[in-house]
Design an enzyme around this catalytic site. Sequence first.
Site, PDB file in Angstrom:
ATOM      1  N   ARG A  46      33.843  49.106  55.722  1.00 44.60           N
ATOM      2  CA  ARG A  46      34.472  49.483  56.982  1.00 44.60           C
ATOM      3  C   ARG A  46      34.724  50.979  57.116  1.00 44.60           C
ATOM      4  O   ARG A  46      34.734  51.531  58.195  1.00 44.60           O
ATOM      5  CB  ARG A  46      35.827  48.769  57.068  1.00 44.60           C
ATOM      6  CG  ARG A  46      35.905  47.798  58.202  1.00 44.60           C
ATOM      7  CD  ARG A  46      37.208  47.093  58.162  1.00 44.60           C
ATOM      8  NE  ARG A  46      37.769  47.097  56.797  1.00 44.60           N
ATOM      9  CZ  ARG A  46      38.783  46.334  56.427  1.00 44.60           C
ATOM     10  NH1 ARG A  46      39.345  45.539  57.284  1.00 44.60           N
ATOM     11  NH2 ARG A  46      39.257  46.374  55.195  1.00 44.60           N
ATOM     12  N   LYS A 143      33.151  35.067  42.686  1.00 48.58           N
ATOM     13  CA  LYS A 143      34.311  34.206  42.645  1.00 48.58           C
ATOM     14  C   LYS A 143      35.504  34.936  43.247  1.00 48.58           C
ATOM     15  O   LYS A 143      35.460  36.165  43.287  1.00 48.58           O
ATOM     16  CB  LYS A 143      34.599  33.739  41.218  1.00 48.58           C
ATOM     17  CG  LYS A 143      35.111  34.873  40.306  1.00 48.58           C
ATOM     18  CD  LYS A 143      35.513  34.335  38.988  1.00 48.58           C
ATOM     19  CE  LYS A 143      36.942  33.876  38.988  1.00 48.58           C
ATOM     20  NZ  LYS A 143      37.879  34.840  38.399  1.00 48.58           N
ATOM     21  N   HIS A 173      30.458  35.825  36.008  1.00 43.27           N
ATOM     22  CA  HIS A 173      29.929  36.897  35.162  1.00 43.27           C
ATOM     23  C   HIS A 173      29.881  36.514  33.693  1.00 43.27           C
ATOM     24  O   HIS A 173      29.172  37.137  32.913  1.00 43.27           O
ATOM     25  CB  HIS A 173      30.657  38.223  35.404  1.00 43.27           C
ATOM     26  CG  HIS A 173      32.005  38.334  34.763  1.00 43.27           C
ATOM     27  ND1 HIS A 173      33.127  37.757  35.289  1.00 43.27           N
ATOM     28  CD2 HIS A 173      32.413  38.956  33.625  1.00 43.27           C
ATOM     29  CE1 HIS A 173      34.164  38.043  34.513  1.00 43.27           C
ATOM     30  NE2 HIS A 173      33.758  38.758  33.490  1.00 43.27           N
ATOM     31  N   LYS A 177      27.008  37.371  30.125  1.00 45.33           N
ATOM     32  CA  LYS A 177      27.358  38.018  28.855  1.00 45.33           C
ATOM     33  C   LYS A 177      26.276  37.706  27.827  1.00 45.33           C
ATOM     34  O   LYS A 177      25.807  36.579  27.733  1.00 45.33           O
ATOM     35  CB  LYS A 177      28.723  37.530  28.360  1.00 45.33           C
ATOM     36  CG  LYS A 177      29.868  38.079  29.216  1.00 45.33           C
ATOM     37  CD  LYS A 177      31.208  37.742  28.611  1.00 45.33           C
ATOM     38  CE  LYS A 177      32.333  38.059  29.563  1.00 45.33           C
ATOM     39  NZ  LYS A 177      32.855  39.414  29.459  1.00 45.33           N
ATOM     40  N   GLU A 211      43.348  37.484  26.589  1.00 43.15           N
ATOM     41  CA  GLU A 211      43.380  38.841  27.128  1.00 43.15           C
ATOM     42  C   GLU A 211      44.713  39.498  26.784  1.00 43.15           C
ATOM     43  O   GLU A 211      45.736  38.811  26.691  1.00 43.15           O
ATOM     44  CB  GLU A 211      43.233  38.811  28.655  1.00 43.15           C
ATOM     45  CG  GLU A 211      41.923  38.235  29.127  1.00 43.15           C
ATOM     46  CD  GLU A 211      41.789  38.361  30.634  1.00 43.15           C
ATOM     47  OE1 GLU A 211      41.128  39.303  31.082  1.00 43.15           O
ATOM     48  OE2 GLU A 211      42.374  37.538  31.357  1.00 43.15           O
ATOM     49  N   ASP A 230      41.750  30.830  38.031  1.00 39.06           N
ATOM     50  CA  ASP A 230      41.140  32.135  37.797  1.00 39.06           C
ATOM     51  C   ASP A 230      40.147  32.089  36.626  1.00 39.06           C
ATOM     52  O   ASP A 230      39.142  32.798  36.644  1.00 39.06           O
ATOM     53  CB  ASP A 230      42.247  33.166  37.514  1.00 39.06           C
ATOM     54  CG  ASP A 230      41.713  34.578  37.376  1.00 39.06           C
ATOM     55  OD1 ASP A 230      40.972  35.011  38.282  1.00 39.06           O
ATOM     56  OD2 ASP A 230      42.021  35.239  36.358  1.00 39.06           O
ATOM     57  N   HIS A 235      34.998  30.299  34.245  1.00 40.45           N
ATOM     58  CA  HIS A 235      34.461  30.843  32.995  1.00 40.45           C
ATOM     59  C   HIS A 235      34.520  29.840  31.841  1.00 40.45           C
ATOM     60  O   HIS A 235      33.543  29.631  31.136  1.00 40.45           O
ATOM     61  CB  HIS A 235      35.208  32.113  32.588  1.00 40.45           C
ATOM     62  CG  HIS A 235      35.249  33.174  33.656  1.00 40.45           C
ATOM     63  ND1 HIS A 235      34.207  33.393  34.524  1.00 40.45           N
ATOM     64  CD2 HIS A 235      36.205  34.077  33.990  1.00 40.45           C
ATOM     65  CE1 HIS A 235      34.519  34.391  35.346  1.00 40.45           C
ATOM     66  NE2 HIS A 235      35.728  34.820  35.041  1.00 40.45           N
ATOM     67  N   LYS A 326      46.877  35.669  29.665  1.00 40.61           N
ATOM     68  CA  LYS A 326      47.035  37.116  29.736  1.00 40.61           C
ATOM     69  C   LYS A 326      48.219  37.532  28.869  1.00 40.61           C
ATOM     70  O   LYS A 326      49.069  36.706  28.541  1.00 40.61           O
ATOM     71  CB  LYS A 326      47.283  37.534  31.185  1.00 40.61           C
ATOM     72  CG  LYS A 326      46.111  37.156  32.092  1.00 40.61           C
ATOM     73  CD  LYS A 326      45.925  38.150  33.213  1.00 40.61           C
ATOM     74  CE  LYS A 326      44.805  37.750  34.140  1.00 40.61           C
ATOM     75  NZ  LYS A 326      43.478  38.144  33.680  1.00 40.61           N
TER      76      LYS A 326
END
Length: 478
Positions: A46, A143, A173, A177, A211, A230, A235, A326
């Site tokens: 935009r 995603k 993704h 890998k 993570e 998520d 994944h 996380k």
Amino acid sequence: IPVDNFDLVIFGGTGDLARRKILPGLFRRYCAGQIPEDAQIIGAARSDEGDEGFRKLVGDAVREFGGGRHCEDGTLENFLERVKYVRVDAMGDDGWEELQGRLRLGVVKAFYFSVGPSLFGALAERLRSFGLADDDSRVVVEKPFGHDLETARALNATLAQHFKEEQIYRIDHYLGKETVQNLMAVRFGNMLFEPLWNSQYVDHIQITVAETVDVGGRGGYYDKSGAMRDMVQNHLMQLLCLIAMEPPARFEPDAVRDEKLKVIRALDPVDYHHIARGQYAADDDQPGYRVHVGDPRSKTESFVALKCHISNWRWAGTPFYLRTGKKLRGRGSEIAVVFKDAPHSIFGDEAGRHNNILAIRLQPDEGMTLGVTIKEPGPGGMRLIDVPLDMSFAEALGAEAEDVPDAYERLIMDVIRGNQTLFMRGDEVEAAWAWTDPIIEGWNRRGEVPKPYDAGSSGPEDALMLMHRDGRKWREIK
Ligand code: BG6
């Protein structure tokens, strides 16, 4: 080997994903000589960047995230000559004719939707009505592919109004890998493992994606999703499919995706006693999850661990344990195949017993370790110890860890090559939601609040108990 000449339009070209992954990935492929000299990479968004403004953004992104140290001087400038920009209004008519005018005949045309799913329909429709896309063009979508089964179905239906399934590249993704692809090579390229790859020899399988990061600036999105949507729905499910699927007849898109789909469809519903759900708490100097997402009462999980079963001949009786979160102790993703004990110890139990574990490390330091039992060296009698046969992919290739191609590099090149093997098919995504939806609905129905866990730990106590009750234990998160 260079791919065919192409025009790639990146909607959301100035956004975070484009800057961090897509554009640096393209640059690295350019350095590797894979991108034809007259390919066009066109950012569309935009804002009013103009070609020069966008080139500057791309240059900065490459410098910040590209790790382009193998490129000679001048390569970035040459790459930037391939880069253009068109200001486009996704929901209106502005910019579409100009964009159409920039595209060429006779080259591969790919359109990357690096934007929120609410724009997918509008973009798909305009690509057709302004004559940018034809029956050979490809669209790439990111995603989250939907929020649940219903919304995923609606997205699939919207895309299907304008494009055939063979034209739609749904990115996960993790499939790009290097180690994930290696998993298939290891399983189906060796005679060694496949005969043992079943419930007769495998005690259980653990899949961990840990993570250290918090939700960062993505609190708004994350708090509506949580770890289940998520990470697990996409994944971890993909990893589960690749580790558990039957050998496809050929390494071809539908052959592979048919087998993955069968795994998802064979998954039993998860008993809610077999799920641990957590949320990272505040510690002395750092705020916790609820502060990060700005909701003091948030019931969204930043950690989930669960046990599931695949009801088919190969896997009946072998539990699969999945875990992701996380703010954990370490960043480490691995799949561990834990084999059963030898049926009888000829050395007596005092010698010690170890079961073989094949650990496939996705990150960091991608590689594989096979734990093998040997005799403890020395004169001290027959005592058994466990030693790792260790292989780092980077070392095996004689490369540095940062030279292992990033997932996006591989996946974007596959789009141009027209190879859908590492992309999710619409029915796979829907089947994955059909499995995760009841888990999330159950939490909501029971008003369940995730258990707090300490930042830097390995998750809530419940996750440890999940294994402990079965007489097993999680592999350490380092
Ligand atoms: C994304 C999730 O899909 O994957 C993020 O939305 C997560 O929350 C990321 O951090 C992890 O990817 P990687 O490649 O760093 O393991």
